[in-house]
Scaffold this active site. Structure first.
Site, short mmCIF file in Angstrom:
data_model
loop_
_atom_site.label_atom_id
_atom_site.label_comp_id
_atom_site.label_asym_id
_atom_site.label_seq_id
_atom_site.Cartn_x
_atom_site.Cartn_y
_atom_site.Cartn_z
N ALA A 85 0.76 -0.91 -0.58
CA ALA A 85 -0.29 0.30 0.08
C ALA A 85 0.96 1.54 0.34
O ALA A 85 2.43 1.10 -0.36
CB ALA A 85 -0.83 -0.47 1.33
N HIS A 509 10.22 -9.09 11.54
CA HIS A 509 11.46 -7.53 11.93
C HIS A 509 12.55 -8.32 10.94
O HIS A 509 13.78 -8.36 11.43
CB HIS A 509 11.40 -7.65 13.21
CG HIS A 509 10.95 -6.46 14.00
ND1 HIS A 509 11.16 -6.42 15.30
CD2 HIS A 509 9.37 -5.63 13.31
CE1 HIS A 509 9.88 -5.38 15.53
NE2 HIS A 509 9.10 -5.68 14.74
N HIS A 552 11.28 -1.69 17.67
CA HIS A 552 11.10 -1.66 16.83
C HIS A 552 11.59 -1.08 15.90
O HIS A 552 12.11 0.19 15.54
CB HIS A 552 9.14 -1.21 16.81
CG HIS A 552 8.62 -2.15 17.86
ND1 HIS A 552 7.72 -2.82 17.18
CD2 HIS A 552 8.68 -2.53 19.24
CE1 HIS A 552 7.03 -3.30 18.30
NE2 HIS A 552 7.65 -3.06 19.21
#
Ligand code: FDA
Length: 572
Positions: A85, A509, A552
Site C-alpha cells: 500500500a 522484523h 521496533h
C-alpha cells in the site's frame, strides 16, 4: 504506454521510500517517480483504526510472504507479513515507536560503516518526529518522556494512544518490575532502552488515526508537480545503460496491475530500491546483481557479481503467554506496557555461565550459518559480527535489552507477547524464477542455534516470574497459555521448545538482506547505501540494517532514510 523519465526513480512507496520521495522532491529542480505495487489506503479503516491491529492481515494489502519449511523451527512454514500500500508496512504494523540502544547503532560503525553511529543518527530520529505530548490523565497514569530525546517539528506524528489504559495497572506493574530488578525507564527513545515503560506510537492523536508513512510523508506534499507516484504498479527489474563502464541503471521495467504490457520508467540519475527487506534483494537479483550461481539458474546475466545479495537475513520470533485475572479486575486498553529486560535480568545467577557458553559456541555458530549459506557468507566474518553481538548482549557495564515483553490487559485476561531480540541465526532470501512477482524462497532459519532457542524459552520463564511476583500476582488467576498442564512449572527446555515450536510466529522484523557493510565482509551497500559495483543504485529500507535492533523498526528506518536523503542531496 507513453515513455516517461525522471531524475530519481524510487521503487516502493513504503516506510522508507516515501521519506526519500518527500525529501528529494523538496528540490523543485529535481524530478522524482515512486513505483508502488499497492494502492492508497487513506480511507481504509483497517489501516486508520488505532485499536485495530491485525485487521489488515490476510487482506489485499498484506503481502503475506511465506517462508520455506523451517527445519529447526518445528518443520512449519511461517507467514511474514508486509504492507502492500502507499505507506508500506507502516500501514499494517503495531504502530509502536521505539528506537534502538545507542551502542547498537555504534556497532554499525564498529563493523566498518564509518559515519553511522548513534550520535550521527540521533538528530535524524528527531528530524522525522513530531511528538504530541501526553494528556494529563496519561501522565498521571505513568507516561513520561524527555523533551531532549524527541523531535517536535518533523512530519511523523508520535504520541500516546487515546485508548491507553489510564487505570492503576501501571502502578502495579511498575512495582512488580522493580521487584524483579527492571526499573522504570523515563524515555525508551533516549538510546537507553532497558527497563519498563509505556512507549509511544506513530499515531495522529488529535484525529485518533494511525500515522503511517503516507500520511506523514506523502499526502501533505502529493501535489508537488515534480513528484509522481505510480500506484498499483509492480516493478519488475532495473534496466542498464549498456554504454556505461560501471553498471549504471537507467530505468525500471514496470507493469500496471490492470495491464498486460510492461513498460519502462527511465531514471536520469539514480534508481533507489525501497521495496522492503523481503523485496529489494529480489529486485537486485532480477536485475542481474547477485550471486552468479543463483542468477544463472534462471538465465539472468550477471551485471554485478555480488554473492551476498539476499544473505544475512535476520528476524525474531514471537510467542504468547496468557493468564486470567480471576475476576479480580477488568482491564481495558492498548498493549502499551512494555519491558526491555537484559540478559542478566532474565538469566539471573546463570548469566556468567550462559555468557561463557555462548561465547565458546560462537565459532560453531559462525560455521553453521556460513554452511547454511553455502559459504557465501564467511565463517570468519560471521564470527567477528557474532563477537560484537555477544558483547552487546552480555556486557557487564552496558548490556542491550535481550527481550521485549508486551503486556495487554484485555477484559478479564492478560495477554503477553514476547520475543527474544537478538538471535544469532541468519538466513536468506532469493528468487525462484526470472519473473517478477513469483514468490521467493525465504528462509530465516528460525531457531537454528542453541542461543536462539534458549533465549526465547528463558523469556517465557521470566514472564512466569512476572506473573508470580507481587503486587501483579495478587490480581492474577490461572495461566491459560500454555498453562501448567501443557508446560509444567518445572518444565525442561525440551518441553518448552516442543510447545514453542507449535505456536511461534515471525516477529515481522526482517533486516539485513542487502546489508550496509564493507564489501570484504559481505556487504551489499556502502555507507552511502549505494550497491557495490554500481554507479547509481541505492537500497534504502530495512534491507540495509546490518544488525537487528532492539526497538521496533520504523523509527530507525525513518531516521536512516532521512539521513540517506541528505547523503543523496550532498552528492547532487
Ligand atoms: P515497507 O514494507 O514499508 O515498504 C516497501 C514497499 O514496497 C511496500 O509498499 C510494497 O508494497 C512495495 N513493493 C514491494 N515490492 C514491490 C515491487 N516489486 N514493485 C513495487 N512496489 C513494491 N515496526 C514498528 O516500528 N512498530 C511496530 O509496531 C511494528 N509492528 C509490525 C507489525 C507487523 C504485522 C509487521 C509486518 C511489521 C511491523 N513492524 C513494526 C515492522 C515495520 O513496520 C517494518 O519493518 C517497516 O515498515 C518496513 O519498512 P520498509 O521501508 O523497509 O518497507
Amino acid at each position: 504506454a507513453t515513455p516517461v523519465s525522471y531524475d530519481y526513480v524510487i521503487v516502493g512507496a513504503g516506510t522508507s521510500g516515501l521519506v526519500i520521495a518527500n525529501r528529494l522532491s523538496e528540490l523543485s529542480n529535481v524530478t522524482v517517480a515512486v513505483i508502488e505495487a499497492g494502492d492508497s489506503v487513506y480511507d481504509n479503516v483497517n489501516v486508520s483504526s488505532t485499536t485495530g491491529y491485525g485487521l489488515a492481515f490476510g487482506t489485499a494489502i498484506d503481502w503475506a510472504y511465506q517462508t520455506t519449511n523451517q527445519s529447526f523451527g518445528g518443520d512449519i512454514v511461517q507467514t511474514m507479513r508486509a504492507g502492500k500500500a502507499i505507506g508500506g508496512t507502516s500501514t499494517i504494523n503495531g504502530m509502536a515507536y521505539t528506537r534502538a540502544e545507542d551502542i547498537q547503532i555504534d556497532a554499525w560503525e564498529a563493523l566498518g560503516n564509518v559515519g553511522w553511529s548513534w550520535e550521527v543518527l540521533f538528530p535524524y530520529y528527531k528530524k522525522s518526529q513530531q511528538l504530541q505530548i501526553p494528556t494529563e490523565a496519561q501522565a498521571a497514569a505513568g507516561v513520561t518522556y524527555d523533551a531532549a530525546d524527541n523531535g517536535f517539528e518533523g512530519p511523523l506524528k508520535v504520541g500516546w494512544n487515546p485508548a491507553l489504559n489510564v487505570g492503576d495497572v501501571h502502578t502495579v506493574l511498575n512495582e512488580t518490575y522493580a521487584a524483579l530488578g527492571v526499573q522504570w525507564s523515563e524515555d525508551v527513545n533516549s538510546g537507553r532502552m532497558v527497563g519498563y515503560n509505556r512507549y509511544p506510537s506513530h499515531i495522529d492523536v488529535a484525529l485518533n488515526i494511525r500515522e503511517d508513512a503516507g500520511r506523514a510523508y506523502y499526502y501533505p506534499i502529493a501535489n508537488r508537480t515534480n513528484l509522481h507516484l505510480y500506484p498499483n504498479t509492480l516493478a519488475h527489474r532495473m534496466t542498464w545503460d549498456t554504454t556505461a563502464q560501471i553498471p549504471t541503471a537507467n530505468g525500471v521495467v514496470v507493469q500496471a496491475v490492470n495491464s498486460t504490457t510492461p513498460y519502462t520508467i527511465s531514471a536520469n540519475k539514480e534508481v533507489i530500491l525501497s521495496a522492503g527487506a523481503l523485496a529489494s534483494p529480489l529486485l537486485l537479483e532480477l536485475s542481474g546483481v547477485g550471486n552468479p550461481a543463483i542468477l544463472s539458474k534462471y538465465n539472468i546475466s550477471t551485471v554485478v557479481d555480488l554473492p551476498t545479495v539476499g544473505e544475512n537475513l535476520q528476524d525474531q520470533t514471537n510467542t504468547g503467554l496468557a493468564i486470567d485475572t480471576a475476576g479480580n479486575t477488568s482491564y481495558s486498553g492498548t498493549s502499551d506496557y512494555v519491558a526491555y529486560p537484559t540478559a542478566a535480568d532474565i538469566f539471573g545467577s546463570e548469566i556468567t555461565n550462559i555468557s561463557a557458553t555462548v561465547l565458546a559456541a560462537l565459532p560453531s555458530y559462525a560455521a553453521t550459518v556460513a554452511a547454511a549459506s553455502g559459504n557465501v557468507t564467511k565463517a570468519s566474518d560471521l564470527l567477528s559480527f557474532f563477537k560484537i553481538q555477544h558483547e552487546l548482549i552480555f556486557s557487564t557495564t552496558h548490556p542491550v535489552p535481550i527481550a521485549e515483553v508486551l503486556l495487554t490487559p484485555s477484559g478479564t485476561a492478560v495477554d503477553c507477547e514476547y520475543w527474544a531480540l537478538l538471535p544469532f541465526a541468519r538466513g536468506n532470501i532469493h528468487i525462484t524464477s526470472a519473473t517478477a512477482g513469483v514468490p521467493a524462497a525465504i528462509n530465516p532459519n528460525y531457531y537454528m542455534l542453541d542461543w536462539d532457542v534458549t533465549g526465547q524459552i528463558q523469556v517465557a520463564k521470566f514472564i512466569r516470574e512476572i506473573f508470580a511476583t507481587q503486587p501483579f500476582a495478587g490480581l492474577l488467576g490461572t495461566e491459560t497459555k500454555p498453562g501448567f498442564d501443557v508446560v509444567p512449572q518445572n518444565a525442561t527446555n525440551a518441553q518448552w521448545q516442543a510447545w514453542n515450536n507449535g505456536v511461534y510466529r515471525s516477529n515481522f522484523h526482517p533486516v539485513a538482506t542487502a546489508a550496509m557493510m564493507p564489501k570484504e565482509v559481505g556487504g551489499v551497500v556502502d555507507t552511502s547505501l549505494k550497491v557495490y559495483g554500481t554507479a547509481n543504485v541505492r537500497v534504502i529500507d530495512a534491507s540495509v540494517l546490518p544488525f537487528q535492533v532492539c526497538g521496533h523498526l520504523v523509527s530507525t528506518l525513518y531516521a536512516v532514510a532521512e539521513r540517506a536523503a541528505d547523503l543523496i542531496k550532498s552528492e547532487m
